[in-house]
Design a protein around this motif. Structure first.
Motif, short mmCIF file in Angstrom:
data_model
loop_
_atom_site.label_atom_id
_atom_site.label_comp_id
_atom_site.label_asym_id
_atom_site.label_seq_id
_atom_site.Cartn_x
_atom_site.Cartn_y
_atom_site.Cartn_z
N VAL A 55 38.41 44.32 43.42
CA VAL A 55 39.57 44.50 44.31
C VAL A 55 40.82 43.98 43.60
N LEU A 56 40.65 42.80 42.97
CA LEU A 56 41.78 42.19 42.25
C LEU A 56 42.24 43.13 41.12
N ALA A 57 41.25 43.66 40.39
CA ALA A 57 41.59 44.55 39.27
C ALA A 57 42.32 45.80 39.75
N VAL A 64 33.04 47.81 50.56
CA VAL A 64 34.28 47.02 50.63
C VAL A 64 35.25 47.51 49.55
N PHE A 65 34.74 47.62 48.34
CA PHE A 65 35.62 48.01 47.23
C PHE A 65 36.14 49.44 47.41
N CYS A 120 44.16 33.83 45.78
CA CYS A 120 43.29 34.26 46.87
C CYS A 120 41.89 34.52 46.34
N PHE A 121 41.86 35.18 45.17
CA PHE A 121 40.57 35.48 44.53
C PHE A 121 39.82 34.18 44.20
N ALA A 122 40.54 33.23 43.56
CA ALA A 122 39.90 31.97 43.15
C ALA A 122 39.46 31.19 44.38
N PHE A 123 40.39 31.12 45.33
CA PHE A 123 40.10 30.31 46.51
C PHE A 123 38.89 30.84 47.29
N ALA A 134 44.31 41.75 50.03
CA ALA A 134 43.66 40.42 50.05
C ALA A 134 42.59 40.34 51.13
N ILE A 135 42.80 41.11 52.19
CA ILE A 135 41.82 41.07 53.29
C ILE A 135 40.46 41.60 52.79
#
Ligand code: C2E
Ligand code: CA
Ligand code: CA
Length: 672
Positions: free
Chosen positions: A153-155, A101-102, A182-185, A129-130
């Motif tokens: 992914v966020l980083a 994924v990453f 999005c990350f938190a949720f 985000a996907i």
């Protein structure tokens, strides 16, 4: 670790958290290989489909991004297929998927960011985000793995944004916040999904335990409902099922088997004397011995009723069955359990055995084999007990004839198939016929006579004797007593009648109805087969005596109980069995009769000797001082009309071929 996160009040059946974790892991393992593979393929397909947006939004670098998508996608797909092929465990599958994924994100992001369409790309970045969502929601990674993957992914996004769009803070705030939320949720959703999954697993585990327990409880109950609590053997229900199975096998595949019925001899006496607890212990001992004996022949054994057992085994050779049954009999005998109350020369517990086995002509009825074994058992009891009898289709004592007779007996009274004949009992001193004995006769529908030795036991066993007995007493009263043709008539009464409730009152009713005094009747009781002394019998005898009826002991000396019966019942007369008289041809036999007579005389009984067939026997009895005699020499059993005196013969036609048997005629014959 979800098991740490979930607080559950489910009773976890004494399993520790560690054990539960292992179980959960195993459970995931089972499902993972099933779900991950389609997930990987679906992810690959979607990843490749986004090539279209690459072409539409960033056409200048689309060739690169698509090539990167293709190369990366195919490489990872190949790696996954290899891992599936190698049966790699779910932990490594997950890690590989997370890395995929990453890296998929990176291998798209790197060429895309080079595009000249920077503004479009700044929007297109939302696509990242996907990847985050798929790490947290699409795959069912563990929470930590999801967190790390989506965090990476966020980083990557943050680094790309800061590097390529550093001059637009509002964009950074908007997109940065979006990515962060999005990350938190999605991480939160992943956490609660994992928690939910673990709860579902625990619930399923609990349900599984409960089902297992219910099944086990059900099986224990089933076992209990099929087991006899006293002996631990199978009970009648279980045996009946097994019997049906054996029978089906016999009907369908011709697999023969034997049914062996085993009955403890004189058990009622044992119980009465030693008490019920000892009785139970005796049954349990016998059951254990039988179990061992049966195991040697690979048979199955069950308790069939009170003191009756049944053995089923796949043995079909007559000799082998006989050996098997004999081994069972001997096993019980060898236990040598004391039984002092049987008065037949033995003082230990023994069993009688009846067996029947499948044969070609046995027919299609399952009950038949049990009926046959039952008949054989009855015969074993009749021939002295502690022995084995095999059903023999050619033996009239055990053959089907009995069934026909039982059917005949049901209609005997209504169809006039039953009648009485009378045999005179002479008082030698007075030359008078003191009494006559009523003897029952039965004929078949075609007129063939059935001997009493055949139909009386059947009537006793089927219960028909109750009706026949009442009929006999009423007939005796009407045929001979009402008009005073003879002073007394003796009637044979079977123990079955004496045991039946209400017998004495039915006799009282007959006496009342016919107006006959009880003292004109004598009941002959034989110490026969069923003669284990019964308190009901004693009570009935007392009631009959109150009616004035005399009680005679018949066939004295042939059974085992005679002497103890003499102690218990105050008999009016004792009839000495004819075999003793017939043995008098030998000195030992003569001495024996003398002893018996001496014994009875000492006890103060009136003595009657049966079976007088000759002048010599007659004079011997005179010599012994016996005055009451009965036998062919005195008179054969004849129909009632032979005893009718003159005053009534006028009223009732007498057949010319039957000379009147008057006391004087009898005396005259005997004098000759
Ligand atoms: P039992 O009570 O001992 O009857 C005497 C039997 O001996 C009769 O046989 C009779 O015919 C026979 N008998 C009489 N005198 C002589 C003789 O001199 N020599 C020989 N060899 N036999 C003699 P039967 O009529 O065949 O009866 C057989 C048995 O059937 C009777 O034996 C009795 O136990 C039973 N029985 C007969 N009628 C009845 C009845 O109405 N009720 C019951 N419960 N049993 C009956
Ligand atoms: Ca008799
Ligand atoms: Ca007799």
């Amino acid at each position: 670790m979800p098991s740490d996160l979930v607080e559950t009040d489910l009773p976890q059946r004494h399993k520790s958290q560690d054990e539960l974790r292992v179980l959960y892991q195993e459970h995931r393992e089972e499902n993972r290989t099933k779900t991950t593979r389609p997930g990987v393929w679906a992810g690959f397909a979607v990843y490749m489909l986004f090539s279209i947006t690459d072409i539409l939004l960033i056409p200048d670098v689309a060739a690169h991004t698509i090539a990167a998508r293709f190369m990366f996608g195919v490489t990872f797909l190949a790696i996954f297929e290899l891992l599936f092929f190698e049966n790699t465990n779910s932990k490594w599958l997950d890690r590989t998927a997370a890395a995929a994924v990453f890296l998929a994100y990176l291998s798209w992001l790197a060429p895309s960011i080079m595009t000249k369409h920077t503004e479009t790309m700044s929007y297109y970045m939302v696509f990242g985000a996907i990847f985050m969502m798929s790490a947290n929601l699409f795959f069912s990674f563990r929470f930590l793995l999801s967190l790390v993957t989506s965090g990476l992914v966020l980083a990557a996004f943050v680094v790309a944004m800061m590097t390529f769009y550093p001059e637009d803070p509002s964009y950074q705030i908007a997109f940065g916040t979006f990515y962060l939320s999005c990350f938190a949720f999605t991480s939160y959703v992943n956490w609660s999904l994992n928690r939910e999954r673990y709860k579902v697993f625990l619930n399923a585990l609990e349900a599984k335990f409960m089902q297992k327990e219910a099944t086990e409880r059900g099986q224990a109950l089933l076992r209990l409902s099929r087991t006899d609590p006293l002996t631990g053997l199978e009970n009648r229900r279980a045996v009946d099922e097994k019997l049906r199975d054996h029978w089906d096998d016999w009907q369908r595949f011709g697999k023969s088997f034997v049914a062996i019925l085993i009955d403890i001899d004189f058990f009622k006496k044992f119980n009465d004397h030693y008490g019920h607890q000892e009785g139970d212990r005796c049954i349990a001992h016998v059951a254990n011995a039988l179990r061992d004996a049966t195991a040697r022949y690979d048979g199955s054994i069950g308790r069939y009723g009170g003191e009756e057992f049944i053995v089923l085994a796949r043995v079909n050779e007559r000799e082998e069955i006989a050996r098997f049954a004999e081994a069972i009999r001997r096993t019980v005998e060898e236990l040598a359990l004391p039984h002092e109350q049987r008065h037949d020369g033995l003082s230990i517990v023994t069993v009688s055995i009846g067996a029947s086995f499948t044969r070609d002509q046995i027919g299609t009825k399952l009950e038949k084999i049990i009926h046959e074994a039952d008949r054989a058992l009855y015969l074993a009891k009749a021939t002295g007990r502690n022995c084995v009898r095999l059903f023999d289709p050619n033996d009239p004592d055990t053959c089907d004839e009995r069934e026909n007779i039982a059917a005949l007996l049901k209609i005997a009274v209504a169809q006039d198939l039953v009648s009485l004949v009378y045999q005179p009992i002479l008082n030698v001193k007075t030359g008078q016929v003191d009494a006559v004995e009523a003897l029952m006769r039965l004929k078949m529908l075609d007129g063939t006579a059935v001997p009493p030795s055949l139909f009386i036991p059947v009537a006793e066993r089927s219960g028909a004797i109750l009706e026949l007995g009442r009929w006999a007493i009423r007939t005796v009263c009407c045929e001979l007593l009402v008009d005073n043709h003879v002073p007394v008539v003796s009637v044979n009464v079977s123990p079955v009648q004496l045991k039946a409730p209400g017998f004495a009152s039915s006799v009282a009713a007959i006496l009342k109805e016919t107006g006959i005094d009880g003292s004109r009747l004598a009941f002959e009781i034989t110490e026969g087969l069923e003669m284990e002394m019964h308190s009901d019998i004693l009570r009935c005898i007392i009631d009959l005596k109150l009616l004035g009826i005399r009680i005679w002991l018949d066939d004295f000396g042939t059974g085992f109980a005679g002497l103890s019966w003499l102690r218990l019942i105050d008999f009016d007369t004792v009839k000495v069995d004819r075999s003793f008289l017939h043995d008098c041809d030998f000195p030992r036999g003569k001495a024996m009769l003398q002893d018996i007579v001496g014994l009875l005389r000492n006890r103060g009984y009136k003595i009657l000797v049966e079976g007088v067939e000759s002048k010599e026997q007659m004079s011997l009895l005179r010599e012994f001082g016996i005055y009451q005699v009965q036998g062919f020499h005195v008179g054969r059993p004849s129909p009632a009309n032979r005893f009718w005196s003159n005053k009534t013969t006028a009223k009732r036609p007498r057949p010319s071929s039957s000379p009147l048997v008057t006391p004087s005629a009898i005396s005259a014959r005997i004098q000759r």
